[in-house]
Design a protein around this motif. Structure first.
Motif, short mmCIF file in Angstrom:
data_model
loop_
_atom_site.label_atom_id
_atom_site.label_comp_id
_atom_site.label_asym_id
_atom_site.label_seq_id
_atom_site.Cartn_x
_atom_site.Cartn_y
_atom_site.Cartn_z
N UNK A 166 26.03 -34.24 -35.42
CA UNK A 166 25.56 -34.64 -37.11
C UNK A 166 25.12 -33.57 -37.91
N UNK A 167 24.60 -32.34 -37.33
CA UNK A 167 24.62 -31.47 -38.12
C UNK A 167 25.79 -30.86 -38.94
N UNK A 168 26.71 -30.71 -37.98
CA UNK A 168 28.07 -30.29 -38.54
C UNK A 168 28.55 -31.11 -39.56
N UNK A 169 28.41 -32.38 -39.44
CA UNK A 169 28.96 -33.37 -40.16
C UNK A 169 28.06 -33.47 -41.66
N UNK A 210 32.68 -39.65 -44.19
CA UNK A 210 31.41 -40.58 -44.26
C UNK A 210 31.79 -41.85 -43.20
N UNK A 211 33.15 -41.69 -42.89
CA UNK A 211 33.61 -42.87 -41.87
C UNK A 211 33.21 -42.27 -40.49
N UNK A 212 33.16 -41.17 -40.41
CA UNK A 212 32.64 -40.47 -39.08
C UNK A 212 31.32 -40.33 -38.95
N UNK A 213 30.64 -40.21 -40.14
CA UNK A 213 29.25 -40.47 -40.27
C UNK A 213 28.74 -41.72 -39.54
#
Length: 321
Positions: A56-59, A90-93
Motif C-alpha cells: 500500500x505504501x508503494x502504491x 487505482x484499480x490495483x489500489x
C-alpha cells in the motif's frame, strides 16, 4: 476446535465421572494442539499484513507521483500514458483494499477461534458458533476478493480482444491491398536467411538490453509470437513487416527511471499472487535489495537485470504452484 467439541460431547453422552481422568487429559492435549495451530496462523497473518502495508505504501507513493506527473504532462500523448497507468494503479489500489478486508476478516476468524480455545468446555459450543459465523464472513470476503480479481481479468481480456480485433482488421485491409510493389517481383521477396538473421539480431538486442516481452507496450507484446507463426507458415513478407514493427517498438523502449518503476510495480503484483518456497522468497528479497541499491544510484540497467532475475523466480513459483 472440532476435536475439542467432539471430545466434550462424547464425555457428556457417555456419562463421564470423576474417576475417569482420561477425557480431561485428552482435552488438554487437544487444546494445546489447537493453540499451536492458531499461533502459526497468527504469525502468517502478521506477515501478510506487513506485506500488504508495504504494498500500500508503494502504491500510494506511485499514485502520488503519477498525479504530479499528470499536472506537469508536456503533451497529450504523455498525459494519456500517465492517465492509463494512473487508472491501473487505482484499480490495483481497489484490489488491495479488498485483500486488506479479507485479511481483517481472517484475523477476526482466528481471534474467534482463540476465544473458543480459551473458553471452558461449557462455553465451547457458543464459541464454536462464533467461529463459524466468523468463517462465513471470511469466506464472503474471499469471494469478494476473487470477484474483484475476475472483474480485473475480464477488463484486461476485453482490452486484449479489442486490440486483437483491430490488428486483424488492419491485417485484412493490408491483405486486400496485396503485397507492396517492391514485393510483387519474386526477386525482391525477403529471403529466409535474411528474415532469420534479422529476427535473431532483434532477440539478441532484447536480451542484451534486458527487455522482456512483457516490458513492451500491450499492443506490441504479441509481435514476437506472430513472427514465429509467420515464419512457420513461410510467409516471409508478413514476417519482414512484423520484424520492422518489433524493431520500431524496441527503439521506443528506454531503460530509464520510469521504465524500472513501472516494472517494479508490475512485478510487485505478480509477487503477491505467486506461491514461493522459503528459498525462492529469500532469493527474491536478496535480489530486491540489490535492485533498490542500483535504482537509488541511478544504475537503471543493472536494476533492470535484477528485476529480470526476480521475474524468472516468480514464473518458476507460478509454474510449481
Amino acid at each position: 476446535m472440532n476435536r475439542l467439541i467432539c471430545a466434550a460431547l462424547l464425555c457428556t453422552l457417555l456419562g463421564c465421572d470423576d474417576d475417569k481422568t482420561a477425557a480431561p487429559d485428552e482435552l488438554t492435549i487437544v487444546v494445546q494442539g489447537d493453540r499451536r495451530e492458531l499461533e502459526q496462523q497468527e504469525k502468517s497473518l502478521r506477515e501478510r499484513e506487513e506485506g500488504l502495508q508495504r504494498d500500500k505504501a508503494q502504491l500510494d507513493q506511485r499514485i502520488g507521483e503519477l498525479a504530479r506527473g499528470l499536472k506537469a504532462a508536456a503533451d497529450a500523448e504523455q498525459k494519456r500514458r500517465i492517465e492509463d497507468e494512473l487508472r491501473q494503479q487505482q484499480a490495483l489500489e481497489g484490489q488491495l483494499g479488498v485483500r486488506v478486508s479479507a485479511l481483517q476478516a481472517q484475523k477476526y476468524e482466528v481471534e474467534a477461534k482463540r476465544r473458543a480455545v480459551d473458553a471452558d468446555v461449557q462455553k465451547a459450543t457458543q464459541a464454536v458458533l462464533d467461529a463459524r459465523a466468523a468463517a462465513v464472513v471470511a469466506r464472503e470476503a474471499k469471494m469478494a476478493e476473487r470477484e474483484t480479481q475476475l472483474a480485473s481479468q475480464e477488463r484486461d481480456l476485453a482490452l486484449r480482444l479489442k486490440d486483437v480485433a483491430m490488428r486483424e482488421k488492419a491485417v485484412a485491409a493490408f491483405e486486400r491491398q496485396g503485397p507492396p510493389p517492391e514485393y510483387r517481383d519474386r526477386k525482391n521477396m525477403p529471403k529466409t536467411v535474411a528474415v532469420e538473421d534479422k529476427h535473431k539480431k532483434l532477440l539478441k538486442d532484447m536480451d542484451a538490453r534486458g527487455i522482456l516481452i512483457s516490458d513492451l507496450p500491450l499492443e506490441d507484446q504479441p509481435l514476437n509470437a506472430e513472427i514465429f507463426t509467420a515464419r512457420r507458415q513461410r510467409d516471409f513478407v508478413r514476417t519482414w513487416d512484423l520484424l520492422a514493427d518489433l524493431q520500431k517498438a524496441l527503439q521506443k523502449v528506454k531503460v530509464d527511471q520510469h521504465f524500472v518503476e513501472s516494472k517494479i510495480t508490475r512485478l510487485q503484483g505478480a509477487r503477491g499472487s505467486a506461491k514461493l518456497s522459503d528459498a525462492q522468497r529469500g532469493e527474491v528479497e536478496k535480489v530486491l535489495k540489490d535492485v533498490t541499491s542500483a535504482f537509488s544510484d541511478g544504475r537503471y540497467a543493472e536494476a533492470n537485470k535484477g528485476l529480470n532475475r526476480i521475474a524468472v523466480i516468480l514464473d518458476a513459483g507460478a509454474a510449481s504452484g
